[in-house]
Motif scaffolding. Structure first.
Motif, PDB file in Angstrom:
ATOM      1  N   MET A 134      23.171  23.338  10.272  1.00 10.34           N
ATOM      2  CA  MET A 134      23.682  22.460  11.160  1.00 10.34           C
ATOM      3  C   MET A 134      22.703  21.528  12.199  1.00 10.34           C
ATOM      4  N   GLY A 135      22.866  20.784  12.977  1.00 10.50           N
ATOM      5  CA  GLY A 135      22.118  19.863  13.930  1.00 10.50           C
ATOM      6  C   GLY A 135      22.809  20.301  15.866  1.00 10.50           C
ATOM      7  N   LEU A 136      22.153  21.211  15.745  1.00 15.34           N
ATOM      8  CA  LEU A 136      23.049  21.929  17.187  1.00 15.34           C
ATOM      9  C   LEU A 136      22.302  21.798  18.700  1.00 15.34           C
ATOM     10  N   PRO A 137      22.983  21.572  19.323  1.00 16.09           N
ATOM     11  CA  PRO A 137      23.016  20.687  21.080  1.00 16.09           C
ATOM     12  C   PRO A 137      21.841  21.818  21.206  1.00 16.09           C
ATOM     13  N   TYR A 138      20.204  20.964  21.546  1.00 15.41           N
ATOM     14  CA  TYR A 138      19.467  21.708  22.501  1.00 15.41           C
ATOM     15  C   TYR A 138      18.393  22.557  21.796  1.00 15.41           C
ATOM     16  N   ARG A 139      19.152  23.376  20.197  1.00 17.12           N
ATOM     17  CA  ARG A 139      17.922  23.328  19.726  1.00 17.12           C
ATOM     18  C   ARG A 139      18.037  22.958  17.980  1.00 17.12           C
ATOM     19  N   GLY A 140      18.111  21.337  18.279  1.00 16.46           N
ATOM     20  CA  GLY A 140      17.673  19.947  17.579  1.00 16.46           C
ATOM     21  C   GLY A 140      16.450  20.454  16.671  1.00 16.46           C
ATOM     22  N   ILE A 141      15.785  20.783  16.901  1.00 17.02           N
ATOM     23  CA  ILE A 141      14.187  20.784  16.479  1.00 17.02           C
ATOM     24  C   ILE A 141      14.252  22.630  15.303  1.00 17.02           C
ATOM     25  N   TYR A 142      14.514  23.167  16.018  1.00 16.18           N
ATOM     26  CA  TYR A 142      14.510  24.579  15.683  1.00 16.18           C
ATOM     27  C   TYR A 142      15.529  24.177  14.448  1.00 16.18           C
ATOM     28  N   SER A 143      17.248  23.869  14.606  1.00 17.72           N
ATOM     29  CA  SER A 143      17.888  23.434  13.567  1.00 17.72           C
ATOM     30  C   SER A 143      17.110  22.817  12.407  1.00 17.72           C
ATOM     31  N   ALA A 144      16.284  21.256  12.654  1.00 15.64           N
ATOM     32  CA  ALA A 144      15.452  20.727  11.164  1.00 15.64           C
ATOM     33  C   ALA A 144      14.536  21.524  10.659  1.00 15.64           C
ATOM     34  N   SER A 145      13.801  22.845  11.047  1.00 14.65           N
ATOM     35  CA  SER A 145      12.638  23.266  11.524  1.00 14.65           C
ATOM     36  C   SER A 145      13.132  24.168  10.105  1.00 14.65           C
ATOM     37  N   LYS A 146      14.190  25.266  10.291  1.00 11.59           N
ATOM     38  CA  LYS A 146      14.537  26.209   9.702  1.00 11.59           C
ATOM     39  C   LYS A 146      15.273  25.377   7.953  1.00 11.59           C
ATOM     40  N   GLY A 147      16.791  24.226   8.091  1.00 10.30           N
ATOM     41  CA  GLY A 147      16.696  23.311   7.923  1.00 10.30           C
ATOM     42  C   GLY A 147      16.224  23.157   6.756  1.00 10.30           C
ATOM     43  N   ALA A 148      15.227  22.456   6.805  1.00  6.56           N
ATOM     44  CA  ALA A 148      13.781  21.780   5.452  1.00  6.56           C
ATOM     45  C   ALA A 148      13.686  23.075   4.607  1.00  6.56           C
TER      46      ALA A 148
END
Length: 267
Positions: A134-148
């Motif tokens: 999920m795209g979490l607020p203020y953790r968007g980059i972390y969410s994106a790298s782990k989601g990828a």
């Protein structure tokens, strides 16, 4: 002889817990760190490895192969956190996060696949995050790298199935480790339009980590996966609400789920 396991980021936190648990089960364990000299008290060898450096990766893998002549299990555990309003995070830090959390595991996988293919067997476990769902607020980059990494694992599993090499994701929730201290925090800037909500969200995130579960839960989960003949695509390890949040994302309308997240983070 026990299986040979290589764990990136095996010097502390979840990686250390996994390594110690597997060592107690008679596995042959190697951990890695960018500064192995700091961990002379480890009960398994800590090799020098920087997952953002392909030459460093190859040297570490070659070292294990030269000693053991095999690598049975790779656990891609090394990773870094990153927080901040995406508008205010320097591009350099965004790229560094993907170098560690996404490209690093991919290059580790590339380094061990030839040996595993030669052996005719192997298992690769990618440690991702519930935040990657999920795209979490203020953790968007972390969410994106782990989601990828989650998505790449889905694809790679199908590409390597003919070689008797298995791959899976393990997504932990919040665990009581030192990840918060090593995380890149975009500074809370006076006059920033994000100052108050970011500050409040940061405090909430740190509280979750500080009150998180014992990382040995991850170690037990990883041990069970290694013992499984045909691992699933995805595993989640964490408290009920964290795992249930993924289920809710699947069944709730997007806006309802977004509203739920915003209420949780008091946004």
């Amino acid at each position: 002889m026990g299986k040979v396991v290589l764990i990136t980021g095996g010097s502390s936190g979840i990686g250390k817990s996994i390594g110690e648990y597997l060592k107690s089960k008679d596995f042959i364990v190697y951990g890695t760190s960018r500064t192995p000299e700091k961990y002379t008290d480890s009960n398994f060898p800590i090799l020098n490895l920087d997952v953002t450096n392909v030459s460093s990766i190859q040297r570490a893998v070659n070292r294990v192969v030269s000693i053991e002549n095999r690598i049975d299990v790779l656990i891609n555990n090394a990773g870094i956190g990153i927080t901040g309003p995406i508008e205010e995070i320097p591009e350099k830090e965004i790229k560094n996060n993907f170098e560690t959390n996404f490209f690093g595991p991919i290059n580790m996988i590339k380094a061990v696949l030839p040996k595993m293919r030669e052996q005719g067997s192997g298992l690769i476990i990618n440690v991702t995050s519930i935040a990657g769902y999920m795209g979490l607020p203020y953790r968007g980059i972390y969410s994106a790298s782990k989601g990828a990494l989650e998505l790449v694992t889905e694809a790679l599993r199908m590409e390597i199935k003919d070689f008797n090499i298995h791959m899976t994701n393990v997504a932990p929730g919040d665990f009581a480790t030192n990840i918060a201290s090593g995380r890149y925090h975009a500074p809370i800037v006076e006059g920033s339009p994000y100052k108050t909500p970011y500050k409040n969200t940061l405090e909430l995130m740190d509280a979750h980590v500080n009150s998180g579960s014992n990382p040995e839960e991850m170690a037990v989960a990883v041990f069970k996966i290694i013992q499984t003949k045909r691992p699933k695509v995805h595993y989640k390890v964490g408290d009920f609400l964290q795992k249930f949040s993924i289920v809710l994302k699947r069944i709730l309308p997007d806006k309802a789920y977004e509203k739920m997240l915003m209420k949780h983070y008091k946004l």
